[in-house]
Design a protein around this motif. Structure first.
Motif, PDB file in Angstrom:
ATOM      1  N   ARG A 285    -104.425  42.893  25.182  1.00 49.16           N
ATOM      2  CA  ARG A 285    -104.027  44.244  25.568  1.00 49.16           C
ATOM      3  C   ARG A 285    -105.221  45.070  26.016  1.00 49.16           C
ATOM      4  NH1 ARG A 285     -99.808  45.644  20.609  1.00 49.16           N
ATOM      5  NH2 ARG A 285     -98.070  44.335  21.348  1.00 49.16           N
ATOM      6  N   ILE A 286    -106.322  44.942  25.283  1.00 49.41           N
ATOM      7  CA  ILE A 286    -107.521  45.718  25.604  1.00 49.41           C
ATOM      8  C   ILE A 286    -108.017  45.381  27.013  1.00 49.41           C
ATOM      9  CG2 ILE A 286    -109.981  45.994  25.078  1.00 49.41           C
ATOM     10  CD1 ILE A 286    -108.238  47.581  23.215  1.00 49.41           C
ATOM     11  N   TYR A 287    -108.032  44.084  27.336  1.00 50.71           N
ATOM     12  CA  TYR A 287    -108.585  43.647  28.620  1.00 50.71           C
ATOM     13  C   TYR A 287    -107.509  43.427  29.681  1.00 50.71           C
ATOM     14  CZ  TYR A 287    -113.131  43.162  26.430  1.00 50.71           C
ATOM     15  OH  TYR A 287    -114.324  43.419  25.790  1.00 50.71           O
ATOM     16  N   GLN A 288    -106.267  43.746  29.327  1.00 54.22           N
ATOM     17  CA  GLN A 288    -105.142  43.688  30.262  1.00 54.22           C
ATOM     18  C   GLN A 288    -105.024  42.312  30.927  1.00 54.22           C
ATOM     19  OE1 GLN A 288    -105.829  47.081  32.881  1.00 54.22           O
ATOM     20  NE2 GLN A 288    -104.809  48.456  31.449  1.00 54.22           N
ATOM     21  N   VAL A 289    -104.996  41.290  30.086  1.00 51.42           N
ATOM     22  CA  VAL A 289    -104.795  39.926  30.561  1.00 51.42           C
ATOM     23  C   VAL A 289    -103.588  39.325  29.838  1.00 51.42           C
ATOM     24  CG1 VAL A 289    -107.235  39.566  31.106  1.00 51.42           C
ATOM     25  CG2 VAL A 289    -106.388  39.008  28.836  1.00 51.42           C
ATOM     26  N   SER A 290    -103.119  38.212  30.355  1.00 53.92           N
ATOM     27  CA  SER A 290    -101.921  37.577  29.815  1.00 53.92           C
ATOM     28  C   SER A 290    -102.146  37.063  28.397  1.00 53.92           C
ATOM     29  CB  SER A 290    -101.496  36.425  30.730  1.00 53.92           C
ATOM     30  OG  SER A 290    -100.541  35.598  30.104  1.00 53.92           O
ATOM     31  N   TYR A 291    -101.337  37.537  27.459  1.00 54.29           N
ATOM     32  CA  TYR A 291    -101.462  37.040  26.094  1.00 54.29           C
ATOM     33  C   TYR A 291    -101.136  35.552  25.982  1.00 54.29           C
ATOM     34  CZ  TYR A 291    -100.249  35.911  21.301  1.00 54.29           C
ATOM     35  OH  TYR A 291    -100.147  35.275  20.090  1.00 54.29           O
ATOM     36  N   PRO A 292    -100.049  35.061  26.595  1.00 53.09           N
ATOM     37  CA  PRO A 292     -99.775  33.620  26.490  1.00 53.09           C
ATOM     38  C   PRO A 292    -100.946  32.760  26.972  1.00 53.09           C
ATOM     39  CG  PRO A 292     -97.840  34.754  27.309  1.00 53.09           C
ATOM     40  CD  PRO A 292     -98.952  35.767  27.291  1.00 53.09           C
ATOM     41  N   LYS A 293    -101.637  33.208  28.015  1.00 53.33           N
ATOM     42  CA  LYS A 293    -102.785  32.454  28.525  1.00 53.33           C
ATOM     43  C   LYS A 293    -103.912  32.422  27.493  1.00 53.33           C
ATOM     44  CE  LYS A 293    -106.009  32.228  32.436  1.00 53.33           C
ATOM     45  NZ  LYS A 293    -106.407  32.858  33.734  1.00 53.33           N
ATOM     46  N   ILE A 294    -104.207  33.582  26.897  1.00 52.40           N
ATOM     47  CA  ILE A 294    -105.249  33.646  25.871  1.00 52.40           C
ATOM     48  C   ILE A 294    -104.834  32.837  24.647  1.00 52.40           C
ATOM     49  CG2 ILE A 294    -106.331  35.183  24.176  1.00 52.40           C
ATOM     50  CD1 ILE A 294    -106.753  37.201  26.260  1.00 52.40           C
ATOM     51  N   ARG A 295    -103.575  32.970  24.252  1.00 54.48           N
ATOM     52  CA  ARG A 295    -103.081  32.235  23.083  1.00 54.48           C
ATOM     53  C   ARG A 295    -103.255  30.732  23.263  1.00 54.48           C
ATOM     54  NH1 ARG A 295     -97.154  32.650  23.218  1.00 54.48           N
ATOM     55  NH2 ARG A 295     -97.532  30.983  24.744  1.00 54.48           N
ATOM     56  N   ASP A 296    -102.857  30.232  24.433  1.00 53.63           N
ATOM     57  CA  ASP A 296    -102.956  28.792  24.686  1.00 53.63           C
ATOM     58  C   ASP A 296    -104.410  28.334  24.664  1.00 53.63           C
ATOM     59  OD1 ASP A 296    -100.226  28.766  24.935  1.00 53.63           O
ATOM     60  OD2 ASP A 296    -100.215  28.676  27.128  1.00 53.63           O
ATOM     61  N   PHE A 297    -105.301  29.156  25.240  1.00 52.18           N
ATOM     62  CA  PHE A 297    -106.717  28.794  25.254  1.00 52.18           C
ATOM     63  C   PHE A 297    -107.277  28.772  23.835  1.00 52.18           C
ATOM     64  CE2 PHE A 297    -111.229  29.812  25.369  1.00 52.18           C
ATOM     65  CZ  PHE A 297    -111.707  28.895  26.294  1.00 52.18           C
ATOM     66  N   VAL A 298    -106.948  29.784  23.039  1.00 44.68           N
ATOM     67  CA  VAL A 298    -107.458  29.883  21.672  1.00 44.68           C
ATOM     68  C   VAL A 298    -106.950  28.714  20.827  1.00 44.68           C
ATOM     69  CG1 VAL A 298    -107.313  31.230  19.541  1.00 44.68           C
ATOM     70  CG2 VAL A 298    -107.835  32.362  21.704  1.00 44.68           C
ATOM     71  N   GLU A 299    -105.688  28.363  20.980  1.00 41.80           N
ATOM     72  CA  GLU A 299    -105.135  27.237  20.232  1.00 41.80           C
ATOM     73  C   GLU A 299    -105.883  25.948  20.538  1.00 41.80           C
ATOM     74  OE1 GLU A 299    -100.420  28.508  19.737  1.00 41.80           O
ATOM     75  OE2 GLU A 299    -101.034  27.167  21.361  1.00 41.80           O
ATOM     76  N   ASP A 300    -106.116  25.709  21.840  1.00 41.28           N
ATOM     77  CA  ASP A 300    -106.778  24.465  22.246  1.00 41.28           C
ATOM     78  C   ASP A 300    -108.253  24.466  21.877  1.00 41.28           C
ATOM     79  OD1 ASP A 300    -106.912  21.918  23.919  1.00 41.28           O
ATOM     80  OD2 ASP A 300    -108.338  23.194  24.994  1.00 41.28           O
ATOM     81  N   PHE A 301    -108.896  25.607  22.055  1.00 41.48           N
ATOM     82  CA  PHE A 301    -110.348  25.653  21.890  1.00 41.48           C
ATOM     83  C   PHE A 301    -110.772  25.659  20.423  1.00 41.48           C
ATOM     84  CE2 PHE A 301    -114.585  27.508  21.933  1.00 41.48           C
ATOM     85  CZ  PHE A 301    -115.179  26.834  22.982  1.00 41.48           C
TER      86      PHE A 301
END
Length: 215
Positions: free
Chosen positions: A93-109
């Motif tokens: 929300r702060i950086y106005q980017v897609s949450y699902p995209k960040i979520r998927d990256f965080v899960e994998d990384f």
């Protein structure tokens, strides 16, 4: 470009004050990979935080014409009662980017699995560092700030860190505070040596390392 213009930082120390940085003037250009060298207590972490906006200078100013990450691995901005997923949602929300995209990256990384559903205050320091590192890399910045430890966890996770930061983002700027002279000689093209509150810039990283070793 990032410019530190006559930066000084003083902290309260008992009944007096302690000056950590004194009239620092440095610049970082797009594509620079800058090693930040200095003994413990020299002010490396302080300077990283000032550049990242985590703290404010006592005097002087930081001019940023590039987007700058928070210090990679810095977990001070987490809300401990929120889960890993909730913190990722907040960053999105702060950086106005897609949450699902960040979520998927965080899960994998991070490879934290079900722990991402748990409050961050229950995480170990290593788990918090993984989450902070992942969230830093989930957002694209022009300049990445790295304080001391850039590789945490097992060998597989170390390879992922190296790939994401040093290979996929090899055209980005970077400021790396580290005691590893081998690492900074390998990846940096400039250096800044902090000593007695003052900063000296080097175009030759090897020369900076030699002066650092002699401190």
């Amino acid at each position: 470009m990032i410019i530190c213009d006559h930066i000084s930082k003083t902290y309260k120390h008992g009944v007096g004050q302690k000056q950590v940085l004194n009239n620092i003037n440095i610049s970082v250009k797009p594509g620079d990979r800058v090693a930040l060298l200095g003994r413990n207590g020299a002010g490396k972490s302080t300077l990283i935080k000032l550049i990242g906006g985590v703290e404010m200078p006592t005097t002087g100013k930081v001019i940023r014409d590039m987007s700058v990450s928070w210090p990679l691995g810095f977990a001070g901005g987490f809300q401990g009662s929120l889960t890993g997923y909730d913190n990722a949602r907040f960053i999105a929300r702060i950086y106005q980017v897609s949450y699902p995209k960040i979520r998927d990256f965080v899960e994998d990384f991070t490879e934290l699995g079900a722990q991402l559903k748990m409050p961050v205050k229950t995480y170990s320091s290593g788990m918090r560092a993984r989450l902070a590192f992942a969230l830093s890399l989930a957002i694209e910045f022009d300049c990445y700030l790295i304080d001391e430890v850039i590789m945490v966890g097992d060998q597989n996770f170390n390879r992922k860190c190296h790939s994401e930061l040093l290979e996929k983002r090899q055209n980005r700027s970077m400021i790396l505070a580290s005691h590893s002279t081998e690492l900074v000689q390998q990846i940096c093209n400039k250096a800044i040596l902090l000593h007695n509150g003052e900063a000296r810039e080097y175009e030759d990283v090897n020369a900076a390392v030699q002066d650092y070793i002699r401190l």
